[in-house]
Design a protein around this motif. Structure first.
Motif, mmCIF file in Angstrom:
data_model
loop_
_atom_site.group_PDB
_atom_site.id
_atom_site.type_symbol
_atom_site.label_atom_id
_atom_site.label_comp_id
_atom_site.label_asym_id
_atom_site.label_seq_id
_atom_site.Cartn_x
_atom_site.Cartn_y
_atom_site.Cartn_z
ATOM 1 N N GLY A 201 -49.761 18.778 -4.700
ATOM 2 C CA GLY A 201 -50.159 19.492 -5.900
ATOM 3 C C GLY A 201 -49.733 20.948 -5.877
ATOM 4 N N ARG A 202 -49.891 21.601 -6.999
ATOM 5 C CA ARG A 202 -49.489 23.006 -7.101
ATOM 6 C C ARG A 202 -50.514 23.956 -6.491
ATOM 7 N N ASP A 203 -51.695 23.436 -6.164
ATOM 8 C CA ASP A 203 -52.658 24.185 -5.366
ATOM 9 C C ASP A 203 -53.160 23.243 -4.281
ATOM 10 N N ALA A 204 -54.291 23.521 -3.694
ATOM 11 C CA ALA A 204 -54.789 22.705 -2.589
ATOM 12 C C ALA A 204 -55.473 21.425 -3.049
ATOM 13 N N ALA A 205 -55.689 21.269 -4.354
ATOM 14 C CA ALA A 205 -56.394 20.100 -4.852
ATOM 15 C C ALA A 205 -55.479 18.873 -4.867
ATOM 16 N N PRO A 206 -55.914 17.742 -4.300
ATOM 17 C CA PRO A 206 -55.134 16.505 -4.384
ATOM 18 C C PRO A 206 -54.997 16.028 -5.831
ATOM 19 N N VAL A 207 -54.039 15.131 -6.040
ATOM 20 C CA VAL A 207 -53.720 14.649 -7.380
ATOM 21 C C VAL A 207 -53.993 13.146 -7.438
ATOM 22 N N PRO A 208 -54.949 12.692 -8.252
ATOM 23 C CA PRO A 208 -55.211 11.253 -8.353
ATOM 24 C C PRO A 208 -54.037 10.511 -8.992
ATOM 25 N N PHE A 209 -53.796 9.286 -8.548
ATOM 26 C CA PHE A 209 -52.815 8.422 -9.200
ATOM 27 C C PHE A 209 -53.370 8.001 -10.558
ATOM 28 N N PRO A 210 -52.501 7.724 -11.535
ATOM 29 C CA PRO A 210 -52.985 7.373 -12.866
ATOM 30 C C PRO A 210 -53.595 5.980 -12.950
ATOM 31 N N GLY A 211 -53.362 5.122 -11.971
ATOM 32 C CA GLY A 211 -53.902 3.771 -12.018
ATOM 33 C C GLY A 211 -54.058 3.221 -10.622
ATOM 34 N N PRO A 212 -54.473 1.960 -10.498
ATOM 35 C CA PRO A 212 -54.674 1.381 -9.170
ATOM 36 C C PRO A 212 -53.387 1.005 -8.456
#
Length: 251
Positions: A201-212
């Motif tokens: 991600g652009r900061d330290a926060a992870p990025v959830p996938f849009p689906g399973p």
């Protein structure tokens, strides 16, 4: 002049010292690392007396818990296996023996291995600030991506979700190295997998996938830097997600 080290008599005292400008220090790994040069104020607070290691139970992990304990504890390995795997992938055995859960979360490093599984398990970060008689709860993804947080101490991490999990990471060299991309796959209560990308991600926060499934978040949400472009990370995430899902399906 050197840094003055302070030993608080309780957690409230420690919080007051941090609010006054002292640097909180947990395991102190950054003090020994050339890759993480310490940024100490004129005074530093030793949190070990007020955040004892090894507090685990009821889905609440004490901030003083070492990464070695997270990696090896039977309870963590059973209920939060992706978190245990991420802890085991962090640094060297010497680093894991010192580094604490609270210090790792509070450092908010974009490449931290723990970040993606913590988000996948719906973790809440409990922080104490000056003037408060109890901790405030923040979702870990909100905490990791927040700007302008007041001086505080992470006191524990709550994990309200349990489930099978798998963790995958990619770095530019073998052995301990900062991750270029990570994926945590968690199946809460035996349901559909939840996938979360870390170190991208652009900061330290992870990025959830849009689906399973293994299709990663759009490349425009991912970082580009000297270690890899957003497009490179997008391709990495797809491969890591497939590996993690395969392991998850085998459990």
């Amino acid at each position: 002049m050197g840094t003055t080290w302070l030993v608080p008599h309780d957690l409230g005292h420690a919080v007051d010292l941090v609010a006054a400008g002292a640097t909180p220090v947990g395991g102190g790994v950054a003090l020994l690392s050339a890759a993480l040069p310490p940024r100490l104020a004129d005074s530093a607070v030793d949190l070990a007396p007020v955040l004892p290691a090894g507090q685990l139970g009821g889905g609440r992990l004490g901030a003083g818990t070492t990464l070695a304990r997270l990696a090896g504890d039977p309870q963590v390995r059973r209920w939060w296996p992706a978190l245990a795997a991420a802890a085991a992938a962090t640094g060297t055995p010497q680093v894991r023996a010192l580094a604490t859960l609270g210090g790792t979360v509070a450092a908010r490093l974009a490449t931290a291995d723990l970040a993606a599984p913590l988000v996948a398990y719906g973790a809440l970060v409990h922080v104490r600030t000056a003037g408060a008689d109890r901790a405030r709860e923040l979702p870990v993804r909100e905490y990791l991506g927040a700007a302008g947080l007041p001086p505080h101490i992470v006191v524990e991490v709550e994990l309200p979700v349990t489930g099978d999990g798998a963790y995958r990471r990619f770095a530019l060299r073998a052995g301990p190295a900062p991750a270029v991309a990570t994926v945590a796959a968690v199946r809460p209560g035996g349901g559909e997998p939840v996938l979360v990308a870390g170190a991208v991600g652009r900061d330290a926060a992870p990025v959830p996938f849009p689906g399973p499934g293994p299709e990663p978040p759009p490349a425009e949400l991912l970082r580009s830097d000297a270690r890899g472009s957003a497009g490179f990370r997008h391709a990495l995430l797809r491969a890591l997600a497939r590996e993690a899902i395969t392991e998850l399906e085998a459990t």
